[in-house]
Design an enzyme around this catalytic site. Sequence first.
Site: not given
Length: 760
Positions: A415, A418, A481
């Site tokens: 995950d 970014e 998400d």
Amino acid sequence: MKFTDGYWLMRPGCTARYAAEVADVQADEHRLTLYAPVKRVLSRGGTLNSPLLTVECWSPAEGVIGVRTTHHAGSVRRGPEFALPGAQEDAGKVHRDGTVAELRSGELTLRVDTSQPWRLEFTADGRTLTSVEERGTGFVTDAEGRHHMLGQLSLSVGELVYGLGERFTPFVRNGQTVDIWQADGGTSSEQAYKNVPFHLTNRGYGVFVNHPGRVSYEVGSEAVGQVQFSVEDQSLEYFVVYGPTPKEVLTRYTALTGRPALPPAWALGLWLTTSFTTAYDEATVTRFVGGMAERGIPLSVFHFDCFWMRDYQWSDFTWDERTFPDPTGMLARLKEQGLRICVWINPYIAQKSRLFEEGRQAGYLVRRADGSVWQWDLWQPGMALVDFTNPAARDWFTGELRTLLDQGVDCFKTDFGERIPTDVVWHDGSDPERMHNYYTHLYNRAVFELLREERGEGEAMLFARSATAGGQQYPVHWGGDCESHFNAMAESLRGGLSLGLSGFGFWSHDIGGFEGTPTPTVFKRWVQFGLLSSHSRLHGSKSYRVPWDYGDEAVAVTREFTLLKHRLAPYLHRAAQQAHATGIPVMRAMVLEFPDDLAAATLDRQYLLGDDLLVAPVFTDDGTVDYYVPDGTWTNLLTGDRVTGPRWVREQHGHHTLPLLARPDSVIPLAAHDQHPVSAWADDVELRVHAFADGAERTVVIPSAAGPGETARFHLRREGDLLRVTTDSPHPWRLRLGGPDGPSHASPAGTRTAEFPFPT
């Protein structure tokens, strides 16, 4: 970034200089170098006090031509750079005829007439693909004194642009401003987790801007007949990639930047997670796994999300002993039930983690210019970043993961990656602006290579959120998400199709949506969509995604489509092998498969799953779905109903069906066993034959579940009222005509040639 104020003026503070003509050409057998002043030179005095652009042209691979424009060549290039594993030294040939110079690579040609005003023309098959016109090569300084290199490529009438990564804005990029800049922005904004400076068009070519930092695109937005891309730098490099079909463009592009690894076949099954902030412990996990088994829903992978570690201590890669007192034993018990295990990780080290001080002292964490560790409190309090440009830091990080693999973990959800700061200093001296996008590539590569080393070729896979160009080599990626309603389901599909057109072969999403809680109807429809995707994971944020929370019918739908996916496993793994070998994605936008059908050009609510299955997810409460069928007779795999195209269709479906249509003249192999995605696929395989025309023939490959090989091959040909099948399979097999209730014929083991009556 926009620099102009309409057609005539520049924006305040912006000054532009564009190549005006060719002053000189240097050429050898394989390369052209053009020297372009930014004004017409009428006398010797015109060569003074004015910029001269250097434009280098070469071919790194057949059908690909590179262009590099440089203003000041003495600037420092600190990296990183995109790796181009498929690049060759010199794949082009230069030809000169008077004032015309051409660089040819396969069928693609770059042509420039040095006697004319500045123009680069890219041609193939006797037609112009695109061209660089009078404002197409140059640089701009803005009001802040920043120096931007820019390129423009022309768009023809009706030309549509796709790609640029996993983007959730409208599927066709025309009219959009797109910044290639990693962001944790969800799925409902212009921001993207997976930014890829590559686009393709419906005119037979694609363009890759070879710059890992921010690339700003104006796609028919600033100049409506141009795709403009700009970078804050002294040099700009791009590659024009010829097809002529979109599939061939992707094949060439992924040959240049890297092809996807082949994920293991067991990953095709259903994944279930704890969800994110929900309460869970071993008893919860046991209840979930047992509940799925009791309801006849086979699971392949169980995923532990963030809170498998203790709060405030992400990442320390240590199980929270309060909720998981015996992690090694727990994982062993889960694996005894045939499950694979995935755990969540990220590349951030919270201050409370046992690893923070260790990493700080060793120099493994990203630092500021004053030598202090870069930290903030967004996400984890006091968190720092692992510096993957430091080989010792990479080995330290993956060494911690190695312990988890020894405990029984099979793969990692990588995950984040970014929100990477630019006010930092990297161990290897990398440019912070260029590292912002590139960081995720180093992160995912480190974890993937660890898995390949520990588990072997063909067993390594990730569940990754962020990526950039080249990241397709480390599958699988999921859509991030999203919310839990039909709009979010549709925007997720747009993002996945866009990513597939950007060179990524595999893609997944959170079934049911991540934020919020879906209605039972949304959940059931998302289950259908999710289990007809390359990879399938039930996951949420604050609520569970076990199907019984959404009613008995949700349980039945989840069971039916999980079993269906298991039966489709040989078909899907064959599509995965194709992605691995060619770069063609498993989930394909309609324009990729039907580039000559104008109606397919803008479709973003349906897709081809592999070569032969059209999927149109349902996005309505009442089950109404509008979809388009291309030419020919298409057969619903679930019902046997037929639809003849080309035309638009409106249907209404209950929760147990949807438009899942087999292509005309297709043969879909269905495994005999439906309890696991991996079985003896060739043993008693059912060949489902759909709308086979007289004279049609098809070869069907039953792949090996162990890698890129095959276990059996069938060749089918129809001649009048007979269907002839030849095979090298030593196993029994069966043939079924049409839908699930069509006539069936069984062939015993050893049958190498058989003929069957075919109703006319």
